[in-house]
Design a protein around this motif. Sequence first.
Motif, PDB file in Angstrom:
ATOM      1  N   SER A 153       0.845  -1.164  -0.004  1.00 54.34           N
ATOM      2  CA  SER A 153      -0.101  -0.044   0.037  1.00 54.34           C
ATOM      3  C   SER A 153       0.913   1.283   0.114  1.00 54.34           C
ATOM      4  CB  SER A 153      -0.928   0.022   1.376  1.00 54.34           C
ATOM      5  OG  SER A 153      -1.705   1.078   1.125  1.00 54.34           O
ATOM      6  N   THR A 154       0.592   2.136  -0.708  1.00 56.63           N
ATOM      7  CA  THR A 154       1.053   3.613  -0.855  1.00 56.63           C
ATOM      8  C   THR A 154       0.728   4.613   0.182  1.00 56.63           C
ATOM      9  OG1 THR A 154      -0.428   4.102  -2.441  1.00 56.63           O
ATOM     10  CG2 THR A 154       1.697   3.355  -3.229  1.00 56.63           C
ATOM     11  N   ASN A 155      -0.513   3.991   0.845  1.00 58.62           N
ATOM     12  CA  ASN A 155      -1.149   4.886   1.832  1.00 58.62           C
ATOM     13  C   ASN A 155      -0.314   4.497   3.399  1.00 58.62           C
ATOM     14  OD1 ASN A 155      -3.173   5.246   4.062  1.00 58.62           O
ATOM     15  ND2 ASN A 155      -4.229   6.369   2.606  1.00 58.62           N
ATOM     16  N   LYS A 156       0.291   5.672   3.699  1.00 61.69           N
ATOM     17  CA  LYS A 156       1.181   5.630   4.963  1.00 61.69           C
ATOM     18  C   LYS A 156       0.228   4.925   6.154  1.00 61.69           C
ATOM     19  CE  LYS A 156       4.375   9.282   4.098  1.00 61.69           C
ATOM     20  NZ  LYS A 156       4.977  10.549   4.817  1.00 61.69           N
ATOM     21  N   LYS A 157      -1.012   5.243   6.350  1.00 61.03           N
ATOM     22  CA  LYS A 157      -1.725   4.731   7.436  1.00 61.03           C
ATOM     23  C   LYS A 157      -1.965   3.359   7.140  1.00 61.03           C
ATOM     24  CE  LYS A 157      -6.048   5.157   9.928  1.00 61.03           C
ATOM     25  NZ  LYS A 157      -7.369   6.105  10.476  1.00 61.03           N
ATOM     26  N   LYS A 158      -2.352   2.964   5.947  1.00 56.49           N
ATOM     27  CA  LYS A 158      -2.710   1.409   5.750  1.00 56.49           C
ATOM     28  C   LYS A 158      -1.506   0.569   5.549  1.00 56.49           C
ATOM     29  CE  LYS A 158      -7.086   2.226   2.634  1.00 56.49           C
ATOM     30  NZ  LYS A 158      -7.513   2.413   1.526  1.00 56.49           N
ATOM     31  N   TRP A 159      -0.354   1.249   5.313  1.00 56.78           N
ATOM     32  CA  TRP A 159       0.946   0.370   5.316  1.00 56.78           C
ATOM     33  C   TRP A 159       1.398   0.204   6.626  1.00 56.78           C
ATOM     34  CZ3 TRP A 159       5.771   0.452   7.146  1.00 56.78           C
ATOM     35  CH2 TRP A 159       6.571  -0.405   6.767  1.00 56.78           C
ATOM     36  N   PHE A 160       1.089   1.141   7.575  1.00 59.89           N
ATOM     37  CA  PHE A 160       1.449   0.807   8.974  1.00 59.89           C
ATOM     38  C   PHE A 160       0.732  -0.275   9.640  1.00 59.89           C
ATOM     39  CE2 PHE A 160       1.059   1.731  13.572  1.00 59.89           C
ATOM     40  CZ  PHE A 160       2.371   1.749  14.046  1.00 59.89           C
ATOM     41  N   ILE A 161      -0.727   0.107   9.318  1.00 59.81           N
ATOM     42  CA  ILE A 161      -1.774  -0.926  10.024  1.00 59.81           C
ATOM     43  C   ILE A 161      -1.395  -2.662   9.413  1.00 59.81           C
ATOM     44  CG2 ILE A 161      -3.870  -1.801   9.949  1.00 59.81           C
ATOM     45  CD1 ILE A 161      -4.722   1.070   9.989  1.00 59.81           C
ATOM     46  N   ASN A 217       1.731  -3.540   8.206  1.00 66.62           N
ATOM     47  CA  ASN A 217       2.880  -3.926   8.661  1.00 66.62           C
ATOM     48  C   ASN A 217       2.867  -4.251  10.160  1.00 66.62           C
ATOM     49  OD1 ASN A 217       5.887  -4.174   7.936  1.00 66.62           O
ATOM     50  ND2 ASN A 217       6.078  -2.680   9.718  1.00 66.62           N
ATOM     51  N   ASN A 218       2.212  -3.555  10.937  1.00 70.27           N
ATOM     52  CA  ASN A 218       1.996  -4.029  12.410  1.00 70.27           C
ATOM     53  C   ASN A 218       1.160  -5.214  12.474  1.00 70.27           C
ATOM     54  OD1 ASN A 218       2.141  -3.343  15.065  1.00 70.27           O
ATOM     55  ND2 ASN A 218      -0.213  -3.211  14.904  1.00 70.27           N
ATOM     56  N   ARG A 219       0.331  -5.731  11.685  1.00 69.15           N
ATOM     57  CA  ARG A 219      -0.363  -7.012  11.743  1.00 69.15           C
ATOM     58  C   ARG A 219       0.520  -8.063  11.280  1.00 69.15           C
ATOM     59  NH1 ARG A 219      -3.952  -6.028   7.853  1.00 69.15           N
ATOM     60  NH2 ARG A 219      -5.454  -5.137   9.203  1.00 69.15           N
ATOM     61  N   ILE A 220       1.390  -7.998  10.416  1.00 67.72           N
ATOM     62  CA  ILE A 220       2.394  -9.234   9.814  1.00 67.72           C
ATOM     63  C   ILE A 220       3.433  -9.149  11.103  1.00 67.72           C
ATOM     64  CG2 ILE A 220       1.772  -9.356   7.690  1.00 67.72           C
ATOM     65  CD1 ILE A 220       4.340  -8.035   6.832  1.00 67.72           C
ATOM     66  N   ASN A 221       3.904  -8.058  11.629  1.00 67.53           N
ATOM     67  CA  ASN A 221       5.061  -7.887  12.542  1.00 67.53           C
ATOM     68  C   ASN A 221       4.695  -8.609  13.919  1.00 67.53           C
ATOM     69  OD1 ASN A 221       7.602  -6.884  13.189  1.00 67.53           O
ATOM     70  ND2 ASN A 221       6.788  -5.241  14.437  1.00 67.53           N
ATOM     71  N   LYS A 222       3.504  -8.974  14.140  1.00 64.95           N
ATOM     72  CA  LYS A 222       3.137  -9.662  15.336  1.00 64.95           C
ATOM     73  C   LYS A 222       2.857 -11.021  15.067  1.00 64.95           C
ATOM     74  CE  LYS A 222       0.569  -5.811  17.248  1.00 64.95           C
ATOM     75  NZ  LYS A 222      -0.835  -5.338  17.744  1.00 64.95           N
ATOM     76  N   SER A 223       3.098 -11.533  14.138  1.00 63.31           N
ATOM     77  CA  SER A 223       2.918 -13.105  13.592  1.00 63.31           C
ATOM     78  C   SER A 223       4.147 -13.401  13.028  1.00 63.31           C
ATOM     79  CB  SER A 223       1.745 -13.213  12.874  1.00 63.31           C
ATOM     80  OG  SER A 223       1.397 -14.611  12.747  1.00 63.31           O
ATOM     81  N   TYR A 224       4.354 -14.846  12.792  1.00 67.25           N
ATOM     82  CA  TYR A 224       5.470 -15.619  12.344  1.00 67.25           C
ATOM     83  C   TYR A 224       5.067 -16.511  11.572  1.00 67.25           C
ATOM     84  CZ  TYR A 224       4.697 -18.905  16.107  1.00 67.25           C
ATOM     85  OH  TYR A 224       4.098 -19.829  16.886  1.00 67.25           O
ATOM     86  N   PHE A 225       5.889 -17.145  10.707  1.00 67.46           N
ATOM     87  CA  PHE A 225       5.794 -18.391   9.801  1.00 67.46           C
ATOM     88  C   PHE A 225       6.411 -19.514  10.592  1.00 67.46           C
ATOM     89  CE2 PHE A 225       6.199 -15.454   6.152  1.00 67.46           C
ATOM     90  CZ  PHE A 225       4.594 -15.664   5.789  1.00 67.46           C
ATOM     91  N   ASP A 226       5.912 -20.843  10.631  1.00 71.68           N
ATOM     92  CA  ASP A 226       6.785 -21.900  11.351  1.00 71.68           C
ATOM     93  C   ASP A 226       8.096 -22.135  10.992  1.00 71.68           C
ATOM     94  OD1 ASP A 226       4.603 -22.085  13.224  1.00 71.68           O
ATOM     95  OD2 ASP A 226       3.532 -23.892  11.936  1.00 71.68           O
ATOM     96  N   PHE A 227       7.949 -22.442   9.583  1.00 70.66           N
ATOM     97  CA  PHE A 227       9.233 -22.574   8.703  1.00 70.66           C
ATOM     98  C   PHE A 227       9.423 -21.901   7.501  1.00 70.66           C
ATOM     99  CE2 PHE A 227       8.518 -26.319  11.600  1.00 70.66           C
ATOM    100  CZ  PHE A 227       9.459 -26.451  12.333  1.00 70.66           C
ATOM    101  N   VAL A 228      10.329 -21.410   7.269  1.00 67.80           N
ATOM    102  CA  VAL A 228      10.595 -20.831   5.738  1.00 67.80           C
ATOM    103  C   VAL A 228      11.895 -21.539   5.108  1.00 67.80           C
ATOM    104  CG1 VAL A 228      11.088 -18.815   4.625  1.00 67.80           C
ATOM    105  CG2 VAL A 228       9.754 -18.675   6.352  1.00 67.80           C
ATOM    106  N   ILE A 229      11.477 -22.149   4.045  1.00 69.38           N
ATOM    107  CA  ILE A 229      12.753 -22.860   3.138  1.00 69.38           C
ATOM    108  C   ILE A 229      13.292 -21.644   2.199  1.00 69.38           C
ATOM    109  CG2 ILE A 229      13.261 -24.884   1.583  1.00 69.38           C
ATOM    110  CD1 ILE A 229      12.180 -25.453   4.468  1.00 69.38           C
ATOM    111  N   CYS A 230      14.428 -21.604   2.255  1.00 65.95           N
ATOM    112  CA  CYS A 230      15.027 -20.363   1.550  1.00 65.95           C
ATOM    113  C   CYS A 230      16.132 -21.101   0.578  1.00 65.95           C
ATOM    114  CB  CYS A 230      16.017 -19.583   2.441  1.00 65.95           C
ATOM    115  SG  CYS A 230      15.055 -18.462   3.619  1.00 65.95           S
TER     116      CYS A 230
END
Length: 226
Positions: A75-83, A85-98
């Motif tokens: 999102s290019t909207n700062k408020k929507k971007w912050f919301i 980003n805050n949503r995913i910053n509070k969660s995690y993936f169990d495993f990530v294969i890189c």
Amino acid sequence: MESVIIVLLLLIGFFFVVHQRYGQQEVLKDSDYKKKGALLNAQESIFYQALLSALGQNGVVLCKVNMSNVLAPVSTNKKKWFIANNRINKSYFDFVICDSRTLEPRVVLEMDDGKPLNKGKIDRQKLVLHVCKSAGVPLIGANVKLSYQVSKLKRLLATHIDLIEVDKEVRFCKKCGSPMVVKIATQGDYKGRRFFTCSRQPTCTYTENYNVVFGDEDDVEPSGGI
């Protein structure tokens, strides 16, 4: 007059430096920590070892990876971007294969621990499904039973990591009964991924996902297909 001002500025600067250095140290002294223990529980550790066996040297397994380290809002909207980003910053993936060379994320794996569903678990599952789908990141869901089945994990991962070689499998077309062959998609959303196709193409156009494991379909929930 100028000398007085210079002296005052030097004193202010000195007290500022002292406060920054020693003031923060006093605050940190009030915050002691201890180790929480292993990053993975027993079931997760078994699954982790199975992933290592399935991958070999063809990838790197990271666990408990914060979503914001893998994804970013568009999102290019700062408020929507912050919301967002805050949503995913509070969660995690169990495993990530890189990728073993660049550490670029290739596949996300989520493990179902078998515990009853509650609101928190449902909300997290919805979030994982949404972010992976919107970002185009392959998602594989697996239950505890799959933790012990390295061959099936290897086949699932081979769909997304072309360096992984699995035991050859003979499949027959469900439409005409002819033997099927493995090919690699050259275009579209699944470019670079393997899939089974009927050997009688173009007469018969039947195809199957490479990562389908017959006999225990309930064990895995691969995202997408060919």
